[in-house]
Design a protein around this motif. Sequence first.
Motif, PDB file in Angstrom:
ATOM      1  N   GLY A 107      28.021  11.219   6.700  1.00 22.27           N
ATOM      2  CA  GLY A 107      28.024  12.457   5.938  1.00 22.27           C
ATOM      3  C   GLY A 107      26.819  13.326   6.222  1.00 22.27           C
ATOM      4  O   GLY A 107      25.731  12.859   6.507  1.00 22.27           O
ATOM      5  N   VAL A 108      27.010  14.644   6.148  1.00 23.12           N
ATOM      6  CA  VAL A 108      25.903  15.592   6.296  1.00 23.12           C
ATOM      7  C   VAL A 108      25.326  15.807   4.896  1.00 23.12           C
ATOM      8  O   VAL A 108      25.841  16.573   4.105  1.00 23.12           O
ATOM      9  N   VAL A 109      24.249  15.090   4.596  1.00 19.96           N
ATOM     10  CA  VAL A 109      23.754  14.983   3.229  1.00 19.96           C
ATOM     11  C   VAL A 109      22.579  15.930   2.998  1.00 19.96           C
ATOM     12  O   VAL A 109      21.698  16.064   3.840  1.00 19.96           O
ATOM     13  N   HIS A 110      22.565  16.583   1.823  1.00 21.22           N
ATOM     14  CA  HIS A 110      21.475  17.484   1.445  1.00 21.22           C
ATOM     15  C   HIS A 110      21.013  17.128   0.040  1.00 21.22           C
ATOM     16  O   HIS A 110      21.823  16.834  -0.838  1.00 21.22           O
ATOM     17  N   GLN A 111      19.705  17.158  -0.184  1.00 21.86           N
ATOM     18  CA  GLN A 111      19.166  16.960  -1.529  1.00 21.86           C
ATOM     19  C   GLN A 111      19.299  18.260  -2.307  1.00 21.86           C
ATOM     20  O   GLN A 111      18.922  19.319  -1.827  1.00 21.86           O
ATOM     21  N   ILE A 112      19.839  18.166  -3.521  1.00 22.13           N
ATOM     22  CA  ILE A 112      19.970  19.381  -4.334  1.00 22.13           C
ATOM     23  C   ILE A 112      19.089  19.344  -5.579  1.00 22.13           C
ATOM     24  O   ILE A 112      18.782  20.392  -6.141  1.00 22.13           O
ATOM     25  N   LEU A 116      24.687   4.764   3.514  1.00 20.33           N
ATOM     26  CA  LEU A 116      25.783   4.385   2.639  1.00 20.33           C
ATOM     27  C   LEU A 116      27.024   5.245   2.861  1.00 20.33           C
ATOM     28  O   LEU A 116      28.142   4.800   2.628  1.00 20.33           O
ATOM     29  N   THR A 117      26.860   6.475   3.322  1.00 18.76           N
ATOM     30  CA  THR A 117      28.041   7.319   3.542  1.00 18.76           C
ATOM     31  C   THR A 117      28.905   6.793   4.671  1.00 18.76           C
ATOM     32  O   THR A 117      30.060   7.183   4.795  1.00 18.76           O
ATOM     33  N   ASN A 118      28.393   5.912   5.500  1.00 24.61           N
ATOM     34  CA  ASN A 118      29.233   5.285   6.514  1.00 24.61           C
ATOM     35  C   ASN A 118      30.315   4.426   5.875  1.00 24.61           C
ATOM     36  O   ASN A 118      31.327   4.106   6.502  1.00 24.61           O
ATOM     37  N   MET A 119      30.091   4.027   4.626  1.00 27.70           N
ATOM     38  CA  MET A 119      31.059   3.167   3.941  1.00 27.70           C
ATOM     39  C   MET A 119      32.003   3.974   3.056  1.00 27.70           C
ATOM     40  O   MET A 119      32.853   3.411   2.392  1.00 27.70           O
ATOM     41  N   ILE A 120      31.848   5.278   3.020  1.00 29.36           N
ATOM     42  CA  ILE A 120      32.724   6.137   2.231  1.00 29.36           C
ATOM     43  C   ILE A 120      33.731   6.780   3.169  1.00 29.36           C
ATOM     44  O   ILE A 120      33.342   7.529   4.066  1.00 29.36           O
ATOM     45  N   PRO A 121      35.037   6.477   3.054  1.00 24.69           N
ATOM     46  CA  PRO A 121      36.003   7.024   4.016  1.00 24.69           C
ATOM     47  C   PRO A 121      36.055   8.537   3.972  1.00 24.69           C
ATOM     48  O   PRO A 121      36.041   9.144   2.909  1.00 24.69           O
ATOM     49  N   ALA A 122      36.128   9.130   5.157  1.00 25.98           N
ATOM     50  CA  ALA A 122      36.204  10.591   5.243  1.00 25.98           C
ATOM     51  C   ALA A 122      37.580  11.065   4.801  1.00 25.98           C
ATOM     52  O   ALA A 122      38.594  10.442   5.082  1.00 25.98           O
ATOM     53  N   GLU A 123      37.634  12.166   4.094  1.00 26.24           N
ATOM     54  CA  GLU A 123      38.899  12.749   3.681  1.00 26.24           C
ATOM     55  C   GLU A 123      39.387  13.737   4.723  1.00 26.24           C
ATOM     56  O   GLU A 123      38.613  14.267   5.516  1.00 26.24           O
TER      57      GLU A 123
END
Length: 510
Positions: free
Chosen positions: A76-81, A458-465
Amino acid sequence: MEDRKESELKNFCSRNILIILGFSSIAAVIALIAVGLTQNKPLPENVKYGIVLDAGSSHTSLYIYKWPAEKENDTGVVHQITECKLKGPGISRYAQKLSEIDIYLTPCMVRATQVVPQSQHQETPVYLGATAGMRLLRIENEQLANTVLIAVARSLSKYHFDFQGARIITGQEEGAYGWITINYLLGKFSQKLNWLNLKPNEGSALETYGALDLGGASTQITFVPQNKKIESPSNALHFRLYGRDYSVYTHSFLCYGKDQALRQKLAKDIQGTNGILRDPCFHPGYETVMNVSDLYSSPCTKKFERTLPFDQFQIQGTGNYQQCRQSILQLFNTSSCPYSHCSFNGVFLPPLHGDFGAFSAYYYVMEFLNFTSEETPSQEEMTDTMEKFCSQPWEELKTYFGDVKEKYLSEYCFSGAYILSLLLSGYHFTADSWKNIHFMGKIQSSNVGWTLGYMLNLTNMIPAEEPLSAPLSHATYIFLMVLFSLILVAGVIVGVCFFYKPSYFWKDMV
């Protein structure tokens, strides 16, 4: 009579034909506008959220991250908000007051419920990672450490998020996730294009930064060795991010964070005194009293524990940087090395390679000492500054830095000397490699630390939609646009011809 009837018929037909053509043209225009707006309206934002709590030795911070559901090369392309700092010490300090954990966590968890859309609360994962403070508590009393984690988990489970657990992360994980964070924020995982052939430049993605992390209870060093040979298997970790595999060296030195290192130094230096310690790492005129039992309460100082003829001792600052550094160097055992290269205490360390990002306490201490400019000051400049700073009288310093808490202010001399000693004598940075160290606090509004790297992994373990698509397929959209455009053009042409040359339509009736 017949001519008049024929003329009325023509007028009637002409009027109806023009009305039909007008309605057809208007219908075609409306259809074109409707199809265009429907196909090109903004799609709803399809994003995911994640929450990570960094439970450190001295404090806890909560970070909220956001990334698109359509991932990039399985990551995932993750950003801190948002960042929220909890008021109070680290969770290990709540071992004897478990009933206060709920109150401790509530403000930042309530903040999280406000930031994350309510419709996504149940699918938003929450992770708590505890670091060196809890590692030390586990060494001291494993059952008590587990009790603290259970109490934390019970509290976090009350919220309508997808709580994934509270656990103590290893030192190797902490170091490696910090390495991921730095290189992600610096864009080191993205392949750059060669403008001549538009192919990825393979070399650019391999030049990653090393990571230097300094906390209160532990310190980590992580980087990709130049020859990729890691003699100690326990120091090797492997990652796959954005379609690439990475083998990194990492080691975490428990008890060598700045707070525990100071405790070690005091426990070492207090031996052989009469209860008064004249300490060169504190400013001239500084005095404080400390309980011997508090000093020996940490597992990090057990090796120095002795039976002393006093229960309390007094620290009197003398403010001498060179003497302070000599005292600190005694904490690093460099007498033996079972590998080709070592850092200290017999720990394998490959030859240093490339640039390094130094963050957490490295940054906070160096920022206070004004060493965080774009170009890293030389060793000589830093040594001169430290000698002047450590020799400043305590009362003068308090007046000048009145807004800084006395506990932090009193320890900056030691912390600065410790950082220089650790980097130069512990990790063996030289005059040449020193310029490759960059002190970092934030990059692109995201905090530099292990939590973002943790979330990325961890986003590697979250399936992409599947990406949200437009209502009509591209082929259908083109067909309808062309059809209605042709109807509109045909209607306009026929209408113009009929209006200006009606004789062409009635010549057969004449």
